[in-house]
Write a protein that holds these residues in place. Sequence first.
Motif, PDB file in Angstrom:
ATOM      1  N   LEU A  36      33.913  28.246   0.336  1.00  0.00           N
ATOM      2  CA  LEU A  36      33.944  28.017  -1.100  1.00  0.00           C
ATOM      3  C   LEU A  36      34.715  29.131  -1.801  1.00  0.00           C
ATOM      4  CD1 LEU A  36      32.870  26.077  -3.234  1.00  0.00           C
ATOM      5  CD2 LEU A  36      30.896  27.546  -3.478  1.00  0.00           C
ATOM      6  N   ASP A  37      34.634  30.337  -1.248  1.00  0.00           N
ATOM      7  CA  ASP A  37      35.257  31.460  -1.946  1.00  0.00           C
ATOM      8  C   ASP A  37      36.650  31.793  -1.416  1.00  0.00           C
ATOM      9  OD1 ASP A  37      34.355  32.287   0.476  1.00  0.00           O
ATOM     10  OD2 ASP A  37      33.581  34.213  -0.198  1.00  0.00           O
ATOM     11  N   ALA A  38      37.189  30.939  -0.533  1.00  0.00           N
ATOM     12  CA  ALA A  38      38.529  31.209  -0.018  1.00  0.00           C
ATOM     13  C   ALA A  38      39.561  30.748  -1.036  1.00  0.00           C
ATOM     14  CB  ALA A  38      38.740  30.472   1.301  1.00  0.00           C
ATOM     15  N   PRO A  39      40.663  31.462  -1.152  1.00  0.00           N
ATOM     16  CA  PRO A  39      41.699  30.991  -2.064  1.00  0.00           C
ATOM     17  C   PRO A  39      42.216  29.633  -1.613  1.00  0.00           C
ATOM     18  CG  PRO A  39      42.392  32.997  -0.916  1.00  0.00           C
ATOM     19  CD  PRO A  39      41.008  32.696  -0.462  1.00  0.00           C
ATOM     20  N   ARG A  40      42.514  28.769  -2.569  1.00  0.00           N
ATOM     21  CA  ARG A  40      42.963  27.434  -2.221  1.00  0.00           C
ATOM     22  C   ARG A  40      44.323  27.497  -1.548  1.00  0.00           C
ATOM     23  NH1 ARG A  40      43.368  22.202  -2.582  1.00  0.00           N
ATOM     24  NH2 ARG A  40      45.227  21.494  -3.641  1.00  0.00           N
ATOM     25  N   GLY A  41      44.512  26.609  -0.577  1.00  0.00           N
ATOM     26  CA  GLY A  41      45.788  26.570   0.103  1.00  0.00           C
ATOM     27  C   GLY A  41      45.768  27.362   1.402  1.00  0.00           C
ATOM     28  N   GLU A  42      44.706  28.119   1.619  1.00  0.00           N
ATOM     29  CA  GLU A  42      44.585  28.840   2.886  1.00  0.00           C
ATOM     30  C   GLU A  42      44.281  27.812   3.978  1.00  0.00           C
ATOM     31  OE1 GLU A  42      41.415  32.046   4.087  1.00  0.00           O
ATOM     32  OE2 GLU A  42      43.015  32.929   2.874  1.00  0.00           O
ATOM     33  N   PRO A  43      45.166  27.711   4.992  1.00  0.00           N
ATOM     34  CA  PRO A  43      44.952  26.638   5.970  1.00  0.00           C
ATOM     35  C   PRO A  43      43.753  26.927   6.877  1.00  0.00           C
ATOM     36  CG  PRO A  43      46.796  28.020   6.620  1.00  0.00           C
ATOM     37  CD  PRO A  43      46.337  28.526   5.286  1.00  0.00           C
ATOM     38  N   LEU A  44      43.128  25.855   7.344  1.00  0.00           N
ATOM     39  CA  LEU A  44      42.036  25.996   8.303  1.00  0.00           C
ATOM     40  C   LEU A  44      42.643  26.124   9.692  1.00  0.00           C
ATOM     41  CD1 LEU A  44      39.668  23.200   7.025  1.00  0.00           C
ATOM     42  CD2 LEU A  44      39.589  25.619   6.497  1.00  0.00           C
ATOM     43  N   ARG A  45      41.981  26.887  10.540  1.00  0.00           N
ATOM     44  CA  ARG A  45      42.458  27.015  11.912  1.00  0.00           C
ATOM     45  C   ARG A  45      41.441  26.367  12.840  1.00  0.00           C
ATOM     46  NH1 ARG A  45      41.833  32.009  12.927  1.00  0.00           N
ATOM     47  NH2 ARG A  45      41.307  32.832  10.891  1.00  0.00           N
ATOM     48  N   PRO A  46      41.591  25.073  13.102  1.00  0.00           N
ATOM     49  CA  PRO A  46      40.573  24.379  13.905  1.00  0.00           C
ATOM     50  C   PRO A  46      40.635  24.782  15.371  1.00  0.00           C
ATOM     51  CG  PRO A  46      42.319  22.866  13.280  1.00  0.00           C
ATOM     52  CD  PRO A  46      42.692  24.191  12.713  1.00  0.00           C
ATOM     53  N   ILE A  47      39.511  24.539  16.066  1.00  0.00           N
ATOM     54  CA  ILE A  47      39.497  24.683  17.513  1.00  0.00           C
ATOM     55  C   ILE A  47      39.994  23.359  18.067  1.00  0.00           C
ATOM     56  CG2 ILE A  47      38.028  25.101  19.518  1.00  0.00           C
ATOM     57  CD1 ILE A  47      36.051  26.455  17.591  1.00  0.00           C
ATOM     58  N   ARG A  48      40.883  23.381  19.025  1.00  0.00           N
ATOM     59  CA  ARG A  48      41.424  22.105  19.503  1.00  0.00           C
ATOM     60  C   ARG A  48      40.414  21.401  20.424  1.00  0.00           C
ATOM     61  NH1 ARG A  48      45.745  25.061  22.795  1.00  0.00           N
ATOM     62  NH2 ARG A  48      44.468  26.095  24.345  1.00  0.00           N
ATOM     63  N   GLY A  49      40.642  20.110  20.596  1.00  0.00           N
ATOM     64  CA  GLY A  49      39.810  19.335  21.515  1.00  0.00           C
ATOM     65  C   GLY A  49      38.393  19.161  21.000  1.00  0.00           C
ATOM     66  N   SER A  50      37.500  18.691  21.871  1.00  0.00           N
ATOM     67  CA  SER A  50      36.111  18.564  21.482  1.00  0.00           C
ATOM     68  C   SER A  50      35.236  18.966  22.656  1.00  0.00           C
ATOM     69  CB  SER A  50      35.801  17.136  21.040  1.00  0.00           C
ATOM     70  OG  SER A  50      36.076  16.246  22.086  1.00  0.00           O
ATOM     71  N   ILE A  51      33.939  19.098  22.365  1.00  0.00           N
ATOM     72  CA  ILE A  51      33.023  19.686  23.349  1.00  0.00           C
ATOM     73  C   ILE A  51      32.851  18.794  24.588  1.00  0.00           C
ATOM     74  CG2 ILE A  51      30.828  18.736  22.501  1.00  0.00           C
ATOM     75  CD1 ILE A  51      29.772  21.680  22.717  1.00  0.00           C
ATOM     76  N   ASN A  52      33.286  17.543  24.521  1.00  0.00           N
ATOM     77  CA  ASN A  52      33.106  16.625  25.648  1.00  0.00           C
ATOM     78  C   ASN A  52      33.835  17.058  26.913  1.00  0.00           C
ATOM     79  OD1 ASN A  52      31.640  15.178  23.938  1.00  0.00           O
ATOM     80  ND2 ASN A  52      33.032  13.446  23.750  1.00  0.00           N
ATOM     81  N   ASP A  53      35.001  17.697  26.732  1.00  0.00           N
ATOM     82  CA  ASP A  53      35.799  17.992  27.916  1.00  0.00           C
ATOM     83  C   ASP A  53      35.376  19.317  28.552  1.00  0.00           C
ATOM     84  OD1 ASP A  53      38.629  18.677  25.743  1.00  0.00           O
ATOM     85  OD2 ASP A  53      36.672  19.607  25.893  1.00  0.00           O
ATOM     86  N   LYS A  54      34.085  19.442  28.773  1.00  0.00           N
ATOM     87  CA  LYS A  54      33.604  20.729  29.268  1.00  0.00           C
ATOM     88  C   LYS A  54      33.643  20.794  30.796  1.00  0.00           C
ATOM     89  CE  LYS A  54      28.753  19.468  29.297  1.00  0.00           C
ATOM     90  NZ  LYS A  54      27.484  19.627  28.595  1.00  0.00           N
ATOM     91  N   ILE A  55      33.730  22.019  31.273  1.00  0.00           N
ATOM     92  CA  ILE A  55      33.580  22.231  32.709  1.00  0.00           C
ATOM     93  C   ILE A  55      32.297  23.021  32.897  1.00  0.00           C
ATOM     94  CG2 ILE A  55      35.995  22.128  33.420  1.00  0.00           C
ATOM     95  CD1 ILE A  55      36.134  25.137  33.076  1.00  0.00           C
ATOM     96  N   ALA A  56      31.679  22.884  34.059  1.00  0.00           N
ATOM     97  CA  ALA A  56      30.415  23.573  34.295  1.00  0.00           C
ATOM     98  C   ALA A  56      30.640  25.076  34.288  1.00  0.00           C
ATOM     99  CB  ALA A  56      29.824  23.127  35.619  1.00  0.00           C
ATOM    100  N   TRP A  57      29.624  25.811  33.788  1.00  0.00           N
ATOM    101  CA  TRP A  57      29.744  27.266  33.708  1.00  0.00           C
ATOM    102  C   TRP A  57      29.951  27.882  35.090  1.00  0.00           C
ATOM    103  CZ3 TRP A  57      30.779  30.242  29.773  1.00  0.00           C
ATOM    104  CH2 TRP A  57      30.477  29.816  28.479  1.00  0.00           C
ATOM    105  N   ALA A  58      29.437  27.218  36.124  1.00  0.00           N
ATOM    106  CA  ALA A  58      29.543  27.776  37.468  1.00  0.00           C
ATOM    107  C   ALA A  58      31.004  27.925  37.896  1.00  0.00           C
ATOM    108  CB  ALA A  58      28.791  26.898  38.451  1.00  0.00           C
ATOM    109  N   ASP A  59      31.881  27.060  37.371  1.00  0.00           N
ATOM    110  CA  ASP A  59      33.285  27.089  37.784  1.00  0.00           C
ATOM    111  C   ASP A  59      34.151  27.954  36.880  1.00  0.00           C
ATOM    112  OD1 ASP A  59      32.413  25.204  39.546  1.00  0.00           O
ATOM    113  OD2 ASP A  59      32.966  23.540  38.240  1.00  0.00           O
ATOM    114  N   GLY A  60      33.557  28.619  35.919  1.00  0.00           N
ATOM    115  CA  GLY A  60      34.361  29.417  35.004  1.00  0.00           C
ATOM    116  C   GLY A  60      33.816  29.307  33.602  1.00  0.00           C
TER     117      GLY A  60
END
Lengths: 344, 351
Positions: free
Chosen positions: A269-293
């Motif tokens: 709410l307090d960010a100046p307007r026009g400041e672009p968002l930096r999204p995280i790409r992809g979604s949580i579905n494409d996960k790999i098990a923690w055991a492999d990295g």
Amino acid sequence: MSLLSVDALSVTFAGHGTGRGAGRAGRATKAVDGVSFDVAEGQVVGLVGESGCGKSVTALALMGLLPRKGVSVGGRAEFDGADLLSMGEKKIRDLRGSQLAMIFQDPLSSLNPVVPIGVQVTEILTRHRGLKGEAARKEAASLLDRVGIPDPDRRLKEYPHQLSGGMRQRALIAMAVACAPRLLIADEPTTALDVTIQAQILELLKELVDQEGTALLMITHDLGVVAGLCDQVNVLYAGRAVETAGRRELFAHPTHPYAHGLLGSIPRLDAPRGEPLRPIRGSINDKIAWADGCAFAPRCDFYTLQCLTGTPELTEPRAPGHQVRCVNPVLPADRSADAAEVSS
Amino acid sequence: MSLLELDGVKVHFPVKKGVFFDRTVGHVYAVDGVSLKVEAGQTYGLVGESGCGKTTLGRAVLRLVDITGGEVVFDGTDLAKLPDEEMRKIRHRLQMVFQDPLGSLNPRQNIESILSEGMAAHGIGADQEERRTRIKKILAEVGLPANALSRYPHEFSGGQRQRIGIARALVLEPDVIICDEPVSALDVSIQAQVINLLEELQESKGLTYLVIAHDLAVVRHISDVIGVMYLGSLVEEATSDALYAGPRHPYTKALMSAVPVPDPDVEDRRERILLHGDLPSPASPPAGCRFHTRCPWKQETRCATERPELTVVADGHRVACHFAAEIEAGTVERTRATGIEAVTDTAPEEQ
């Protein structure tokens, strides 16, 4: 000495068998994978993460509310010296409602629709405090009054559908604090509510912690709520804590690429307007098990081949007490962090 | 001349009672006299809490609900009085993106079928081959793979489904897209992807958006002009920056102070204005100013009796409050507590 001490908690949901055609559903799912944290009296500890990160399952495991069949719970969760996870059903039932209490996200589905509010509140008072009849009713009315429900005597006779969303959540809080619990677990307590009502409920919880010294485990996806309420924050991703720090430290120096990315992707709410968002790409579905990295590697902007060899450990690359599970954390010298432009 | 002009739009839903004869026993005043202008190529953000009528207003623009009164002028045509068939023909120029991406996509249609249905209905593309070419182009623009065509909605993640919803609007070459809570069902990291996509598309296609959302931070990020709704009417309207810099209406002040900011320093410093109680029912809205039952600055005179009109207080800044100037100047006092007492005090309010 902390009131609750969770050590390497893990929860695995068994698959539906391994026969032909079992496919994905046939495999066991590790919803929580070695989560550790402490909650002291009068402290607010946050579990933050997106859907599927295991934050709600953690809460249910602590309360002993997961089904016994098909679920295996590992690790330890010491509450006042006793392990909640290995405790018998009868014993935990005595703790639940009196020393441990929980507030759920959806107040309508956590209340019994065909029983008046009054009966639902007095039920707890009878079970845990032995109050009956008029005494129980009086105490219930004073509880509702305490959480700011006007005209409590009338409200006690009403059914959940007759109350507004904010009012229902207050009724649930009244039930949760009925026996002055030492630990309160709030699972997304304001997500279903409007923002002005959310502000009311958060103030109410804050007051409870300040006045009664209740320990609060706050589960939420909203980093804004965390910033205002929590003392200590655990950021979860795919069942593991990826970053743990005090609230000021975390927001000033998010060091795991996931926490860093999360903060960069929220419109402020307090960010100046026009400041672009930096999204995280992809979604949580494409996960790999923690055991492999690192499970976050497929979405990470800083990932190297090193990320896919073995489970990354929690280290303290920036400050003592600020734990990060990453082999390539975002550190001050890392200028690329701020310049990282992510294409969605 | 604005692309879309709403003038005194009202949507009242009758409340019926009776077994054999439906008697109308009252009305729910969902939208009660809203006037606003949306300029071409800009984004107008409507914010408000649940039950304030923002979704109904969006649906009224598309005539998905019957308009009780007022005018909706789109590109010189009053949509409110247009015959149904004419309305159907113009609808491809006004499209909608819905909140729940799974609920608004037919689970038994594949993506090609979903996207080409509207095109066929509006005669866009000579044959299926031409339509498919166009759909492929749009899919690439919204960031979906071309092999999505033969897949079904359940095969996609939430963020991808919302992209399909956006593509469905885009294939009809609309001028205006009404986005009803476009990101509220999505996780935060996915929200940012969809917000950025909407902004990129606006830039490349010159789209006009009417964005309806409850999340003030999202609306502030995406909108040029913001309108704040409370119980069926606009209480304040200003450019995004002006509204953030200086909200004038007591409700906007409370709303802004309640939005959590992910920054502990901001959270610790700020003063929350907590409101008394809940939203009154839109079936029996309070007389006078609709906010007076919860307003921290409610005065003895006028507030309970006289309904304030939206008046211009600065260039492009309109407020519906009798005492906006006095509150700004600090010459009227708060008449209700705004701290924790507002939440725990249960003394009955005088009406």
